[in-house]
Write a protein that holds these residues in place. Structure first.
Motif, PDB file in Angstrom:
ATOM      1  N   ASP A 292      27.777 -12.163  40.786  1.00  0.00           N
ATOM      2  CA  ASP A 292      28.795 -13.206  40.621  1.00  0.00           C
ATOM      3  C   ASP A 292      28.671 -14.268  41.715  1.00  0.00           C
ATOM      4  O   ASP A 292      27.855 -14.151  42.631  1.00  0.00           O
ATOM      5  N   VAL A 293      29.508 -15.281  41.593  1.00  0.00           N
ATOM      6  CA  VAL A 293      29.456 -16.431  42.497  1.00  0.00           C
ATOM      7  C   VAL A 293      29.621 -15.974  43.950  1.00  0.00           C
ATOM      8  O   VAL A 293      28.917 -16.441  44.846  1.00  0.00           O
ATOM      9  N   LYS A 294      30.529 -15.042  44.169  1.00  0.00           N
ATOM     10  CA  LYS A 294      30.817 -14.589  45.542  1.00  0.00           C
ATOM     11  C   LYS A 294      29.562 -13.945  46.151  1.00  0.00           C
ATOM     12  O   LYS A 294      29.189 -14.251  47.293  1.00  0.00           O
ATOM     13  N   ALA A 295      28.931 -13.069  45.382  1.00  0.00           N
ATOM     14  CA  ALA A 295      27.736 -12.393  45.888  1.00  0.00           C
ATOM     15  C   ALA A 295      26.651 -13.412  46.223  1.00  0.00           C
ATOM     16  O   ALA A 295      25.964 -13.292  47.248  1.00  0.00           O
ATOM     17  N   LEU A 296      26.509 -14.411  45.383  1.00  0.00           N
ATOM     18  CA  LEU A 296      25.494 -15.441  45.633  1.00  0.00           C
ATOM     19  C   LEU A 296      25.850 -16.241  46.887  1.00  0.00           C
ATOM     20  O   LEU A 296      24.987 -16.518  47.732  1.00  0.00           O
ATOM     21  N   ALA A 297      27.114 -16.580  47.027  1.00  0.00           N
ATOM     22  CA  ALA A 297      27.545 -17.380  48.192  1.00  0.00           C
ATOM     23  C   ALA A 297      27.271 -16.636  49.496  1.00  0.00           C
ATOM     24  O   ALA A 297      26.955 -17.244  50.510  1.00  0.00           O
ATOM     25  N   GLU A 298      27.379 -15.305  49.455  1.00  0.00           N
ATOM     26  CA  GLU A 298      27.277 -14.522  50.696  1.00  0.00           C
ATOM     27  C   GLU A 298      25.887 -13.953  50.964  1.00  0.00           C
ATOM     28  O   GLU A 298      25.658 -13.316  51.997  1.00  0.00           O
ATOM     29  N   GLY A 332      38.295 -21.699  44.474  1.00  0.00           N
ATOM     30  CA  GLY A 332      38.788 -20.330  44.651  1.00  0.00           C
ATOM     31  C   GLY A 332      37.847 -19.287  44.069  1.00  0.00           C
ATOM     32  O   GLY A 332      38.290 -18.214  43.645  1.00  0.00           O
ATOM     33  N   GLY A 333      36.572 -19.596  43.997  1.00  0.00           N
ATOM     34  CA  GLY A 333      35.602 -18.613  43.510  1.00  0.00           C
ATOM     35  C   GLY A 333      35.483 -18.561  41.995  1.00  0.00           C
ATOM     36  O   GLY A 333      34.692 -17.796  41.463  1.00  0.00           O
ATOM     37  N   VAL A 334      36.255 -19.410  41.314  1.00  0.00           N
ATOM     38  CA  VAL A 334      36.195 -19.409  39.835  1.00  0.00           C
ATOM     39  C   VAL A 334      35.330 -20.590  39.393  1.00  0.00           C
ATOM     40  O   VAL A 334      35.600 -21.740  39.791  1.00  0.00           O
ATOM     41  N   PHE A 335      34.337 -20.311  38.573  1.00  0.00           N
ATOM     42  CA  PHE A 335      33.428 -21.375  38.141  1.00  0.00           C
ATOM     43  C   PHE A 335      34.237 -22.457  37.427  1.00  0.00           C
ATOM     44  O   PHE A 335      35.000 -22.168  36.514  1.00  0.00           O
ATOM     45  N   PRO A 336      34.100 -23.728  37.831  1.00  0.00           N
ATOM     46  CA  PRO A 336      34.928 -24.771  37.203  1.00  0.00           C
ATOM     47  C   PRO A 336      34.618 -24.922  35.706  1.00  0.00           C
ATOM     48  O   PRO A 336      33.502 -24.634  35.277  1.00  0.00           O
ATOM     49  N   ASP A 337      35.602 -25.380  34.942  1.00  0.00           N
ATOM     50  CA  ASP A 337      35.392 -25.500  33.493  1.00  0.00           C
ATOM     51  C   ASP A 337      35.523 -26.944  32.995  1.00  0.00           C
ATOM     52  O   ASP A 337      35.668 -27.176  31.811  1.00  0.00           O
ATOM     53  N   ARG A 338      35.482 -27.895  33.926  1.00  0.00           N
ATOM     54  CA  ARG A 338      35.456 -29.302  33.505  1.00  0.00           C
ATOM     55  C   ARG A 338      34.081 -29.869  33.799  1.00  0.00           C
ATOM     56  O   ARG A 338      33.507 -29.638  34.876  1.00  0.00           O
ATOM     57  N   TYR A 339      33.554 -30.656  32.839  1.00  0.00           N
ATOM     58  CA  TYR A 339      32.199 -31.205  32.976  1.00  0.00           C
ATOM     59  C   TYR A 339      32.016 -31.912  34.312  1.00  0.00           C
ATOM     60  O   TYR A 339      31.037 -31.678  35.019  1.00  0.00           O
ATOM     61  N   GLU A 340      32.961 -32.782  34.674  1.00  0.00           N
ATOM     62  CA  GLU A 340      32.800 -33.589  35.902  1.00  0.00           C
ATOM     63  C   GLU A 340      32.759 -32.684  37.132  1.00  0.00           C
ATOM     64  O   GLU A 340      32.013 -32.948  38.074  1.00  0.00           O
ATOM     65  N   ASP A 341      33.575 -31.621  37.132  1.00  0.00           N
ATOM     66  CA  ASP A 341      33.573 -30.702  38.278  1.00  0.00           C
ATOM     67  C   ASP A 341      32.245 -29.943  38.357  1.00  0.00           C
ATOM     68  O   ASP A 341      31.698 -29.731  39.443  1.00  0.00           O
ATOM     69  N   ILE A 342      31.750 -29.533  37.198  1.00  0.00           N
ATOM     70  CA  ILE A 342      30.470 -28.796  37.181  1.00  0.00           C
ATOM     71  C   ILE A 342      29.361 -29.714  37.687  1.00  0.00           C
ATOM     72  O   ILE A 342      28.523 -29.332  38.506  1.00  0.00           O
ATOM     73  N   LEU A 343      29.394 -30.971  37.229  1.00  0.00           N
ATOM     74  CA  LEU A 343      28.372 -31.947  37.623  1.00  0.00           C
ATOM     75  C   LEU A 343      28.401 -32.225  39.127  1.00  0.00           C
ATOM     76  O   LEU A 343      27.388 -32.594  39.719  1.00  0.00           O
TER      77      LEU A 343
END
Ligand code: ADE
Length: 590
Positions: A292-298, A332-343
């Motif tokens: 998950d994102v957390k594991a990758l970040a750390e 907050g560790g949650v993958f964003p779900d808006r296109y602009e945020d992901i970009l």
């Protein structure tokens, strides 16, 4: 809107624009045609028509031709109707009021510039012009306007654009005078100038809308909004066959199971420069190690690079870690779900943002990579250079307009899959298997192997290098590369610029403090990076007391440890083989 005194008849002929002969109850009658368009495809001898008896017995022609059947579909032909219909709809229906909320004043016919516009409305301070166009031309569910050249209609579009520039609002309202059509598009065959003017008007801010109508013999009413296609209609028409084909023919790939944002992201980054088959084992391993994102970040950098070993373009995984840290801090560790945020995440461009948006969240966003550009440039028969950023942007805009809201993922993946399995690069497209062949311009023109056009990449610089295997019994030397530049932070076999002779190799070994006991020349190897190519020769140098005497900063380890714990790029694959070190996927190919 209701008609009275309606009767059926059979169309015979139309001697001029204004009249037609119609057989009504066995009698040939002269009827007035209430449509200035040609309607040639509708008014064919034998067509069933509806005529309305005049309520004025003094009138010379007692009948008006108001509708015609085309197969099962009844098409209204009364040119006066669309205008009145829109006005009534805006004033009297909930949908109409929602279309232009807050109307305080509405009146027909308003002169703006040199044109008379059909409706003028006010909503508080806002002034709104509405030009209404009736549409009767239909083919295979596609409706088009105009059915004959109309300079006046071009002028209308120019006036509306001018009005918007002056701060007015403007609407072109196409009333499709029949029910159940797929989409509206300007008729680029009979009058391309109108299509161009309409596109310019839309770009200037004129609202373009089309609605179909429920048509009965004695009534007509506005029913449903119909998609307007101002870009390439081919792209609109591929939607259904492409999605159907993908659903039947898609490959089972690990990232297509449970496509959550993290999984899609990891796969798309891996797939950017790497073939599907090569990615598969990396993908499984990466997710198992960093689920998950957390594991990758750390994750420590060496762990990341080791997981990526052999995939190349190592900045991809460094950027992924930066993005994962951004997600931890900003979302907050949650993958964003808006296109602009992901970009906005590190290492994510429009392709990856589109892929995650569509595959994980079902958002109607395009995912355009080189393969999709190839497919689209062939479909459109386009000779534009797909290496240009402007061409990619235009393709994204065109696809954005047509992505089905209820099948965004399958539509995008369909294009990718078609590029991978059917619309192959070079002279090898498998057009006989293509579900879109009947729509493809390149196929029709026989130019599919000439497309896409792409400017040649700059020639790679060739760099000569000499690679050393320094060995002492069970120990070999590796070293860490600098933290910037090519293969930053990875581990490598010691190497120097140029092709050294045996004597030079011995001299270099001594220079760095080693005592060569035996030196053997190894074979040549070549490795291609994106901008540079390494042309390598190698030496196996048996030394005495490797660890003690070496003046360079190196790591002295057992080759098995190097294989298991250090990320060594596949550029060194051939020479690593002399130490029985296997790199990247090689390690897992049992
Ligand atoms: N290439 C790039 N993205 C892909 C995907 N999602 N599936 C298969 N091939 C791809």
């Amino acid at each position: 809107m209701r008609y009275e005194r309606i009767q059926e008849g059979t169309f015979l002929e139309r001697p001029n624009r204004f009249i037609a002969y119609v057989e009504i109850e066995g009698v040939k009658e002269t009827v007035h045609v209430k449509n200035t368009g040609r309607c040639a495809e509708l008014l064919v001898p034998g067509a069933r028509v509806c005529v309305q008896k005049s309520d004025n017995p003094q009138r010379k022609t007692q009948w008006d031709l108001i509708a015609v059947w085309k197969g099962e579909r009844l098409i209204n032909m009364d040119s006066q109707i669309p205008n009145a219909l829109v006005r009534e709809w805006l004033e009297e229906t909930e949908e109409g009021r929602a279309f232009l909320p807050g109307i305080t004043y509405l009146k027909p016919e308003y002169t703006f510039g040199n044109s008379r516009i059909d409706l003028y409305a006010e909503a508080g301070e806002r002034k709104i012009l509405i030009e209404v166009k009736g549409v009767t031309l239909e083919e295979d569910g596609v409706v088009r306007f105009p059915d004959a050249p109309s300079e006046r209609a071009v002028k209308h579009m120019e006036e509306l654009s001018a009005a918007v520039k002056e701060g007015w609002e403007a609407v072109v309202f196409f009333v499709v005078q029949m029910e159940g059509v797929d989409f509206f598009t300007p008729n680029m065959d009979t009058h391309p100038a109108f299509g161009e003017a309409l596109k310019k008007a839309a770009a200037a801010g004129v609202r373009v809308t089309a609605w179909d109508c429920h048509v009965e013999q004695e009534s007509i009413s506005i029913r449903r909004e119909v998609p307007v296609v101002l870009g390439e209609r081919i792209l609109y028409e591929i939607r259904k066959p492409l999605v159907d084909w993908y659903r039947k023919n898609k490959r089972e790939l690990p990232w297509r199971e449970h496509p959550d944002a993290y999984r899609v992201w990891v796969s798309e980054i891996m797939l950017q420069q790497t073939r599907v088959e090569a990615v598969k084992p990396y993908y499984e391993r990466f997710l198992a190690a960093l689920p998950d994102v957390k594991a990758l970040a750390e994750a420590p950098e060496d762990v990341l690079l080791k997981l990526w070993e052999g995939l190349g373009y190592y900045n991809r995984v460094r950027n992924m870690q930066k993005a994962a840290r951004q997600i931890m801090e900003e979302y907050g560790g949650v993958f964003p779900d808006r296109y602009e945020d992901i970009l906005s995440l590190s290492g994510i461009g429009s392709y990856t943002a589109g892929a995650v948006s569509a595959f994980a969240y079902g958002l109607p966003r395009p995912a355009v990579d080189g393969n999709v550009l190839r497919v689209v440039s062939r479909l459109l028969g386009s000779r534009e250079d797909i290496m240009k950023a402007s061409v990619k942007r235009k393709t994204e805009e065109e696809l954005q307009e047509v992505i089905p809201a209820d099948a965004a993922s399958d539509f995008n993946q369909g294009l990718i899959e078609l590029g991978a399995l059917v619309c192959l690069p070079g002279g090898e497209p498998k057009c006989v298997q293509c579900p879109l062949a009947h729509l493809c311009r390149a196929k029709r023109e026989g130019i599919q192997s000439e497309l896409p056009v792409r400017t040649k990449a700059k020639k790679r610089r060739v760099e000569k290098r000499t690679v050393f295997i320094f060995r002492d019994g069970d120990t070999a030397a590796i070293r860490k590369r600098p933290s910037k530049g090519l293969l930053a932070g990875l581990y490598e076999l010691p190497n120097v610029e140029g092709h050294l002779t045996m004597e030079e190799a011995v001299a270099y070994s001594k220079d760095i403090g080693l005592v060569p006991v035996r030196v053997k020349k190894l074979g040549e190897a070549r490795h291609i990076f994106s901008h540079v190519e390494w042309d390598m020769v190698g030496y196996l140098v048996q030394v005495d007391e490797l660890e003690k005497s070496c003046r360079e900063e190196m790591i002295f380890i057992h080759p098995r440890t190097a294989q298991e714990e250090y990320a060594i790029p596949s550029a060194f694959e051939k020479y690593a083989g002399y130490l029985k070190i296997r790199l990247g996927n090689e390690r897992y190919r049992e």
